[in-house]
Write a protein that holds these residues in place. Structure first.
Motif, PDB file in Angstrom:
ATOM      1  N   THR A  66      41.219  58.294  64.465  1.00  0.00           N
ATOM      2  CA  THR A  66      41.098  58.163  63.064  1.00  0.00           C
ATOM      3  C   THR A  66      41.435  57.060  62.180  1.00  0.00           C
ATOM      4  OG1 THR A  66      42.466  59.750  62.250  1.00  0.00           O
ATOM      5  CG2 THR A  66      40.473  60.190  62.582  1.00  0.00           C
ATOM      6  N   SER A  67      40.916  56.560  61.347  1.00  0.00           N
ATOM      7  CA  SER A  67      41.183  54.995  61.098  1.00  0.00           C
ATOM      8  C   SER A  67      42.996  54.797  61.237  1.00  0.00           C
ATOM      9  CB  SER A  67      41.280  54.966  59.514  1.00  0.00           C
ATOM     10  OG  SER A  67      39.358  54.949  59.300  1.00  0.00           O
ATOM     11  N   GLU A  68      43.578  55.734  59.969  1.00  0.00           N
ATOM     12  CA  GLU A  68      45.144  55.591  60.167  1.00  0.00           C
ATOM     13  C   GLU A  68      46.020  55.350  61.391  1.00  0.00           C
ATOM     14  OE1 GLU A  68      45.677  54.508  56.903  1.00  0.00           O
ATOM     15  OE2 GLU A  68      44.014  54.734  56.834  1.00  0.00           O
ATOM     16  N   PRO A  69      46.125  55.678  62.077  1.00  0.00           N
ATOM     17  CA  PRO A  69      46.807  55.694  63.478  1.00  0.00           C
ATOM     18  C   PRO A  69      45.835  54.307  64.751  1.00  0.00           C
ATOM     19  CG  PRO A  69      45.786  58.152  63.609  1.00  0.00           C
ATOM     20  CD  PRO A  69      45.411  57.374  62.484  1.00  0.00           C
ATOM     21  N   VAL A  70      44.461  54.432  64.238  1.00  0.00           N
ATOM     22  CA  VAL A  70      44.219  53.456  64.664  1.00  0.00           C
ATOM     23  C   VAL A  70      44.244  52.035  64.962  1.00  0.00           C
ATOM     24  CG1 VAL A  70      41.572  52.276  66.427  1.00  0.00           C
ATOM     25  CG2 VAL A  70      41.942  54.676  65.990  1.00  0.00           C
ATOM     26  N   SER A  71      44.553  51.951  63.258  1.00  0.00           N
ATOM     27  CA  SER A  71      44.965  50.715  62.356  1.00  0.00           C
ATOM     28  C   SER A  71      46.766  50.809  62.896  1.00  0.00           C
ATOM     29  CB  SER A  71      44.654  50.905  61.201  1.00  0.00           C
ATOM     30  OG  SER A  71      43.488  50.886  61.028  1.00  0.00           O
ATOM     31  N   ALA A  72      47.145  51.381  63.087  1.00  0.00           N
ATOM     32  CA  ALA A  72      48.685  51.256  63.273  1.00  0.00           C
ATOM     33  C   ALA A  72      49.383  50.851  64.651  1.00  0.00           C
ATOM     34  CB  ALA A  72      49.541  52.240  62.665  1.00  0.00           C
ATOM     35  N   ALA A  73      48.156  51.758  65.008  1.00  0.00           N
ATOM     36  CA  ALA A  73      48.790  51.448  66.875  1.00  0.00           C
ATOM     37  C   ALA A  73      48.070  49.991  67.010  1.00  0.00           C
ATOM     38  CB  ALA A  73      47.197  52.279  67.664  1.00  0.00           C
ATOM     39  N   PHE A  74      47.227  49.241  66.655  1.00  0.00           N
ATOM     40  CA  PHE A  74      46.567  47.809  67.137  1.00  0.00           C
ATOM     41  C   PHE A  74      46.455  47.072  66.329  1.00  0.00           C
ATOM     42  CE2 PHE A  74      43.357  49.961  69.402  1.00  0.00           C
ATOM     43  CZ  PHE A  74      43.341  49.377  69.972  1.00  0.00           C
ATOM     44  N   ASP A  75      47.284  47.793  64.705  1.00  0.00           N
ATOM     45  CA  ASP A  75      48.471  46.614  64.268  1.00  0.00           C
ATOM     46  C   ASP A  75      47.634  45.649  63.268  1.00  0.00           C
ATOM     47  OD1 ASP A  75      50.313  45.238  61.930  1.00  0.00           O
ATOM     48  OD2 ASP A  75      51.065  43.759  63.507  1.00  0.00           O
ATOM     49  N   HIS A  76      46.250  46.766  62.407  1.00  0.00           N
ATOM     50  CA  HIS A  76      45.576  45.840  61.979  1.00  0.00           C
ATOM     51  C   HIS A  76      44.361  46.679  61.448  1.00  0.00           C
ATOM     52  CE1 HIS A  76      41.890  42.393  61.303  1.00  0.00           C
ATOM     53  NE2 HIS A  76      41.182  43.714  61.745  1.00  0.00           N
ATOM     54  N   PRO A  77      43.230  47.023  60.004  1.00  0.00           N
ATOM     55  CA  PRO A  77      43.349  47.361  59.122  1.00  0.00           C
ATOM     56  C   PRO A  77      42.075  48.071  59.621  1.00  0.00           C
ATOM     57  CG  PRO A  77      43.524  45.558  57.572  1.00  0.00           C
ATOM     58  CD  PRO A  77      44.120  45.021  59.150  1.00  0.00           C
ATOM     59  N   LEU A  78      41.310  48.770  59.832  1.00  0.00           N
ATOM     60  CA  LEU A  78      40.749  49.411  60.772  1.00  0.00           C
ATOM     61  C   LEU A  78      39.969  50.648  59.927  1.00  0.00           C
ATOM     62  CD1 LEU A  78      41.196  48.657  64.388  1.00  0.00           C
ATOM     63  CD2 LEU A  78      39.479  47.632  62.994  1.00  0.00           C
ATOM     64  N   ASP A  79      38.316  50.966  59.333  1.00  0.00           N
ATOM     65  CA  ASP A  79      37.998  51.497  59.786  1.00  0.00           C
ATOM     66  C   ASP A  79      37.070  52.352  60.823  1.00  0.00           C
ATOM     67  OD1 ASP A  79      38.218  51.810  56.454  1.00  0.00           O
ATOM     68  OD2 ASP A  79      36.573  50.692  56.300  1.00  0.00           O
ATOM     69  N   VAL A  80      37.451  53.359  61.101  1.00  0.00           N
ATOM     70  CA  VAL A  80      37.448  54.212  62.124  1.00  0.00           C
ATOM     71  C   VAL A  80      36.048  55.171  62.031  1.00  0.00           C
ATOM     72  CG1 VAL A  80      37.455  55.434  64.248  1.00  0.00           C
ATOM     73  CG2 VAL A  80      39.012  53.458  63.339  1.00  0.00           C
ATOM     74  N   GLU A  81      35.008  55.196  62.430  1.00  0.00           N
ATOM     75  CA  GLU A  81      33.773  56.384  62.132  1.00  0.00           C
ATOM     76  C   GLU A  81      33.674  57.186  63.376  1.00  0.00           C
ATOM     77  OE1 GLU A  81      32.020  55.128  57.756  1.00  0.00           O
ATOM     78  OE2 GLU A  81      30.991  53.837  59.910  1.00  0.00           O
ATOM     79  N   ARG A  82      33.194  58.054  63.105  1.00  0.00           N
ATOM     80  CA  ARG A  82      32.324  59.486  64.390  1.00  0.00           C
ATOM     81  C   ARG A  82      30.640  59.354  63.835  1.00  0.00           C
ATOM     82  NH1 ARG A  82      34.459  64.047  68.519  1.00  0.00           N
ATOM     83  NH2 ARG A  82      33.115  63.109  70.245  1.00  0.00           N
ATOM     84  N   VAL A  83      30.211  58.943  64.820  1.00  0.00           N
ATOM     85  CA  VAL A  83      28.906  59.266  64.507  1.00  0.00           C
ATOM     86  C   VAL A  83      27.700  60.210  65.476  1.00  0.00           C
ATOM     87  CG1 VAL A  83      26.397  58.887  63.392  1.00  0.00           C
ATOM     88  CG2 VAL A  83      28.278  57.872  62.265  1.00  0.00           C
ATOM     89  N   ASP A  84      27.549  61.295  65.520  1.00  0.00           N
ATOM     90  CA  ASP A  84      26.602  61.660  66.521  1.00  0.00           C
ATOM     91  C   ASP A  84      27.494  61.702  67.687  1.00  0.00           C
ATOM     92  OD1 ASP A  84      24.626  62.057  65.270  1.00  0.00           O
ATOM     93  OD2 ASP A  84      23.269  60.358  65.749  1.00  0.00           O
ATOM     94  N   GLY A  85      29.170  61.796  67.780  1.00  0.00           N
ATOM     95  CA  GLY A  85      29.905  61.555  68.511  1.00  0.00           C
ATOM     96  C   GLY A  85      30.081  60.796  69.328  1.00  0.00           C
ATOM     97  N   ARG A  86      29.501  59.756  69.359  1.00  0.00           N
ATOM     98  CA  ARG A  86      30.301  58.156  69.209  1.00  0.00           C
ATOM     99  C   ARG A  86      31.456  57.462  67.911  1.00  0.00           C
ATOM    100  NH1 ARG A  86      26.784  55.310  73.061  1.00  0.00           N
ATOM    101  NH2 ARG A  86      28.246  53.747  72.554  1.00  0.00           N
TER     102      ARG A  86
END
Length: 276
Positions: free
Chosen positions: A244-264
């Protein structure tokens, strides 16, 4: 998902158990305090920036290396106390950088999954049952019409699907995929990911671990994920909670919006974020 203890069902067998592992090289920790437990039927993703330790961890999972400290149990056998070549025969590997000395045909490539060799072994022949299984797997990954094609004429996507069949031919309990979508165009990537989803549905007891840099390269059947950063586990658990957005953003040290649509999954820079 309801916990097994709440339903009375027994939990699935543990296929891979990495406990408090440290890997040091030249005085530097490549992994530190890493733990991971993978059960039958689970499909894990290892995600993180370059240098996070993904490949090092996958090496341990595949019984291709030993930890400096901590323990690694693969298929119930502890590294350091087991004959590695025998153990590796029960682990399927998919590596798009697979190299061969000869220009083998697809069927020959798939059958090398039984011998654990890069090329066909001299004076070795598969049994009729083994040959039939190879042809069945080749068909299942959409290469039935290409079984006699030479490796040199295959597209990168066809090679990736052939390597999946190779990894499955020995009926492994654990499947390891090292950036399987590397070098693929969009159509070939989608075909490969559809193939992986189909393989997982057809083999419900198999467990898998996939290394990738890109969320878009994860099949919809991904069930769990580990985020690595600087050789340590940053987050792990069910994929819907970790990717999800917050942990992935923190791991990559970059502000990201992460979405999951139809499983992807997909990721893009968060709107309004200042440039790096």
């Amino acid at each position: 998902m309801t916990p097994a203890s709440a339903t009375g069902a027994r939990p699935s067998p543990v296929v891979l158990d990495v406990a408090d592992v440290r890997v040091a090289r030249s005085g530097r920790d490549l992994l530190a305090d890493v733990s991971l437990r993978v059960r039958s039927g689970e499909h894990w993703a290892l995600i993180g920036p370059n240098g996070a330790g993904k490949t090092t961890l996958l090496t341990l999972c595949g019984a291709l290396g030993h930890p400096t400290s901590g323990t690694v149990d693969v298929l119930g056998r502890r590294l350091g106390r087991v004959e590695l070549s025998e153990l590796r025969r029960h682990i399927g590997h998919v590596d798009p950088r697979h190299r061969m000395l000869r220009d083998n045909i697809v069927t020959e490539v798939v059958l090398t999954g039984l011998t654990g060799s890069s090329d066909p072994v001299a004076r070795w022949s598969p049994t009729p049952a083994e040959e039939a299984r190879a042809h069945s797997l080749i068909a299942s990954v959409g290469l039935g019409a290409r079984s006699t094609a030479r490796w040199s004429v295959l597209s990168q996507g066809e090679r990736g699907r052939a390597l999946i069949a190779r990894a499955l031919v020995a009926t492994p309990s654990l499947l390891l995929l090292d950036e399987p979508a590397t070098g693929l165009d969009v159509a070939a990537r989608e075909h490969l990911l559809d193939t992986l989803d189909g393989v997982r549905a057809a083999h419900p007891d198999i467990a898998s671990v996939t290394v990738t840099h890109h969320l878009e390269d994860l099949p919809a059947s991904t069930s769990h994920a580990v985020l690595l950063r600087d050789g340590r586990v940053f987050a792990q658990g069910a994929a819907d909670h970790v990717l999800t957005s917050e942990p992935v953003s923190a791991a990559f040290d970059h502000p990201l919006d992460v979405e999951r649509v139809d499983g992807r999954w997909s990721a893009r820079t968060r709107r309004g974020a200042p440039p790096a």
